[in-house]
Design a protein around this motif. Structure first.
Motif, short mmCIF file in Angstrom:
data_model
loop_
_atom_site.label_atom_id
_atom_site.label_comp_id
_atom_site.label_asym_id
_atom_site.label_seq_id
_atom_site.Cartn_x
_atom_site.Cartn_y
_atom_site.Cartn_z
N VAL A 138 31.30 8.41 -30.54
CA VAL A 138 32.56 7.69 -30.36
C VAL A 138 32.33 6.19 -30.15
O VAL A 138 31.50 5.79 -29.33
N ILE A 139 33.09 5.39 -30.90
CA ILE A 139 33.12 3.95 -30.67
C ILE A 139 33.93 3.73 -29.40
O ILE A 139 35.08 4.16 -29.29
N LYS A 140 33.33 3.06 -28.44
CA LYS A 140 33.98 2.80 -27.15
C LYS A 140 34.76 1.49 -27.17
O LYS A 140 35.82 1.38 -26.57
N ASN A 141 34.22 0.46 -27.83
CA ASN A 141 34.96 -0.78 -28.02
C ASN A 141 34.49 -1.45 -29.30
O ASN A 141 33.40 -1.17 -29.79
N GLU A 150 46.67 -3.44 -35.31
CA GLU A 150 46.74 -2.03 -34.90
C GLU A 150 45.55 -1.27 -35.48
O GLU A 150 45.26 -1.38 -36.67
N ILE A 151 44.84 -0.52 -34.64
CA ILE A 151 43.74 0.31 -35.11
C ILE A 151 44.02 1.77 -34.77
O ILE A 151 44.84 2.07 -33.90
N VAL A 152 43.36 2.67 -35.47
CA VAL A 152 43.54 4.10 -35.22
C VAL A 152 42.79 4.53 -33.96
O VAL A 152 41.85 3.86 -33.53
N HIS A 153 43.20 5.64 -33.39
CA HIS A 153 42.49 6.26 -32.28
C HIS A 153 42.46 7.76 -32.55
O HIS A 153 43.42 8.33 -33.04
N GLU A 154 41.33 8.40 -32.23
CA GLU A 154 41.19 9.83 -32.50
C GLU A 154 42.28 10.64 -31.83
O GLU A 154 42.71 11.66 -32.35
N SER A 155 42.79 10.20 -30.68
CA SER A 155 43.84 10.95 -29.98
C SER A 155 45.13 10.99 -30.79
O SER A 155 45.99 11.83 -30.54
N GLU A 156 45.28 10.09 -31.77
CA GLU A 156 46.49 10.05 -32.60
C GLU A 156 46.33 10.86 -33.89
O GLU A 156 47.29 11.03 -34.63
N ARG A 157 45.13 11.34 -34.18
CA ARG A 157 44.86 11.98 -35.46
C ARG A 157 45.79 13.17 -35.72
O ARG A 157 46.31 13.32 -36.82
N ALA A 158 46.04 14.01 -34.75
CA ALA A 158 46.85 15.20 -34.95
C ALA A 158 48.31 14.86 -35.27
O ALA A 158 48.98 15.62 -35.96
N ARG A 198 38.18 -4.86 -28.15
CA ARG A 198 39.21 -4.03 -27.55
C ARG A 198 38.69 -2.62 -27.43
O ARG A 198 37.82 -2.19 -28.18
N THR A 199 39.22 -1.91 -26.47
CA THR A 199 38.86 -0.52 -26.25
C THR A 199 39.24 0.29 -27.48
O THR A 199 40.29 0.07 -28.08
N ALA A 200 38.38 1.22 -27.85
CA ALA A 200 38.63 2.06 -29.01
C ALA A 200 38.24 3.50 -28.68
O ALA A 200 37.49 3.74 -27.73
N TYR A 201 38.73 4.42 -29.46
CA TYR A 201 38.33 5.82 -29.38
C TYR A 201 38.33 6.34 -30.81
O TYR A 201 39.29 6.95 -31.27
N ILE A 202 37.26 6.01 -31.53
CA ILE A 202 37.14 6.32 -32.95
C ILE A 202 35.79 6.99 -33.17
O ILE A 202 34.76 6.47 -32.72
N ILE A 203 35.78 8.11 -33.87
CA ILE A 203 34.51 8.77 -34.17
C ILE A 203 33.85 8.05 -35.35
O ILE A 203 34.47 7.86 -36.40
N ALA A 204 32.60 7.65 -35.14
CA ALA A 204 31.84 6.95 -36.18
C ALA A 204 30.67 7.80 -36.62
O ALA A 204 30.04 8.48 -35.81
#
Length: 110
Positions: free
Chosen positions: A30-33, A100-108, A12-18
């Protein structure tokens, strides 16, 4: 033990800093998927194929870091793919739905 073909694990598509360590050094991109068998990191860095990679990233909660290792199996101008040494527990697709996984856009907002 080698994981079966990565296409056997849905992604699945992701936006997570690794944070990852390869022989070229330690970097953050960034993890793309992502799927239970591996992931794709978006980067302009050149990473050689076949080498070991150690990864750290949040997946289900920002304050709980996943630590996993694998090998670089593919690279292109956009980044590189990693196949995990063993499937990532908790990321199994149940009834066609990802947990459900986290996304960097939700961090704030957390």
């Amino acid at each position: 033990m080698k994981i079966p073909n990565r296409h056997e694990y849905p992604h699945r598509t992701a936006y997570i800093i690794a944070k990852y360590t390869v022989k070229e050094g330690t970097h953050r991109d960034v993890i793309k998927n992502i799927g239970a068998g591996g992931l794709f990191i978006k980067t302009s860095r050149k990473v050689s194929l076949g080498q070991a990679v150690a990864l750290e990233f949040p997946l289900f909660q920002f304050d709980k870091i996943i630590k996993i290792s694998g090998q670089v199996i593919r690279g292109d101008h956009d980044g590189f793919a990693v196949e995990f040494d063993k499937p990532l527990d908790g990321l199994d697709c149940k009834d066609g739905e990802f947990p459900e996984i986290v996304h960097e856009s939700e961090r704030a907002s957390r």
